[in-house]
Design an enzyme around this catalytic site. Structure first.
Site, short mmCIF file in Angstrom:
data_model
loop_
_atom_site.label_atom_id
_atom_site.label_comp_id
_atom_site.label_asym_id
_atom_site.label_seq_id
_atom_site.Cartn_x
_atom_site.Cartn_y
_atom_site.Cartn_z
N ASP A 103 0.88 -1.17 0.00
CA ASP A 103 0.00 0.00 0.00
C ASP A 103 0.92 1.22 0.00
O ASP A 103 2.15 1.08 -0.02
CB ASP A 103 -1.00 -0.02 1.16
CG ASP A 103 -0.34 0.01 2.54
OD1 ASP A 103 0.90 0.25 2.62
OD2 ASP A 103 -1.05 -0.21 3.54
N CYS A 104 0.37 2.43 0.04
CA CYS A 104 1.22 3.62 -0.16
C CYS A 104 2.27 3.77 0.93
O CYS A 104 3.45 4.00 0.65
CB CYS A 104 0.35 4.88 -0.26
SG CYS A 104 -0.54 5.31 1.27
N SER A 105 1.89 3.64 2.20
CA SER A 105 2.85 3.83 3.28
C SER A 105 3.77 2.63 3.44
O SER A 105 4.93 2.77 3.86
CB SER A 105 2.10 4.09 4.61
OG SER A 105 1.22 3.02 4.90
N ALA B 127 0.51 6.33 7.01
CA ALA B 127 0.84 7.48 6.16
C ALA B 127 0.82 8.79 6.96
O ALA B 127 1.74 9.61 6.85
CB ALA B 127 -0.15 7.56 4.99
N HIS C 148 -2.24 10.04 2.15
CA HIS C 148 -1.46 9.35 1.10
C HIS C 148 -0.02 9.85 1.14
O HIS C 148 0.26 11.01 1.51
CB HIS C 148 -2.07 9.64 -0.29
CG HIS C 148 -1.50 8.79 -1.38
ND1 HIS C 148 -1.65 7.43 -1.43
CD2 HIS C 148 -0.76 9.13 -2.48
CE1 HIS C 148 -1.06 6.94 -2.51
NE2 HIS C 148 -0.50 7.97 -3.17
N HIS D 36 4.59 6.06 -6.52
CA HIS D 36 3.79 5.69 -5.34
C HIS D 36 2.97 4.45 -5.67
O HIS D 36 2.88 4.01 -6.82
CB HIS D 36 2.89 6.86 -4.92
CG HIS D 36 1.87 7.23 -5.95
ND1 HIS D 36 0.60 7.68 -5.63
CD2 HIS D 36 1.92 7.25 -7.31
CE1 HIS D 36 -0.06 7.96 -6.73
NE2 HIS D 36 0.71 7.70 -7.76
#
Length: 242
Positions: free
Chosen positions: A161-163, A181, A207, A219
């Site tokens: 995922d993003c983080s 995040a 995000h 990302h």
């Protein structure tokens, strides 16, 4: 003298008549009084000749000149192995299986070691020496393009995922980031002139990504997508970590 000659003539005639009677075939008298000469002849094959022919037939053998009798060279005899050879093959196979098992165990141990190292990364920025530049951070992050977005993902083998993506990249350079995040928004030093390798954090903390330069970012966007490079599409805060 005349009597002597006549006697000799009579004897000669009698001798001739006797000789003729022996060679002349028998004459049968027909019922009608006519005379007819009847001859009879029979031919017999000598018995010894028959036996000789039978013996010849029973022992005669005809061999065609182009006949093929085969030979030991044309026999397809399967090769057999001795017990010693079979034992040697068995030992070699067992040794190969043991080597493969050992290699598999080493690989598993290395993967566990790497996973443990990532799990032990602190969730806050530490003062450990930083190796690498912002460009190095970008180059390292670019290799993960195409990794699918997975909610809660922190490993390229399963997804990010993003983080989880930003945490994994910066951990490679000895920098530990929080898992969430919004919490990553407090890491590093805030800057207003972004440079490649800076951490990007959305204003609402929903995000994060990494600045590539030239108005672009890399990302893990959202479910159904994958890690990619794209133009910066909203306002972010920038945090410098290297």
């Amino acid at each position: 003298m005349k009597k002597t000659r006549k006697y000799v003539s009579i004897m000669a005639a009698a001798t001739i008549s006797g000789m003729l009677s022996i060679g002349i075939p028998a004459v049968a008298q027909a019922s009608d009084g006519s005379e007819a000469a009847v001859t009879s002849s029979r031919s017999f094959t000598p018995g010894s000749k028959v036996r000789a022919d039978l013996l010849t037939e029973s022992t005669a053998t005809t061999v065609e000149k182009d006949s093929s009798w085969g030979g030991i060279e044309s026999l397809n005899v399967p090769a057999t192995k001795s017990q010693a050879e079979k034992d040697a093959e068995t030992r070699a196979q067992q040794a190969q299986e043991q080597a493969q098992t050992a290699a598999s165990r080493r690989q598993s141990a290395q993967q566990v070691s790497r996973s443990s190292a990532r799990a032990s990364t602190p969730n806050t920025v530490t003062d450990v020496p930083v190796s690498g530049t912002g460009a190095d951070v970008v180059n390292y992050a670019l290799q993960f393009q195409g990794i699918p977005y997975v909610f809660g993902g922190t490993d390229p083998a399963t997804g990010f995922d993003c983080s989880g993506f930003t945490q994994y990249v910066f951990a490679h350079f000895g920098i530990g980031l929080p898992r969430i995040a919004a919490a990553q928004g407090s890491a590093g030093v805030p800057v207003t002139d972004p440079a490649p390798g800076d951490l990007m954090v959305a204003l609402d903390g929903s995000h994060v990504g990494i600045y590539v330069g030239g108005g672009r970012m890399i990302h893990a966007p959202s479910p159904g997508q994958s890690v990619k490079v794209q133009a910066v599409y909203q306002t972010f805060n920038y945090r410098r970590l290297v």
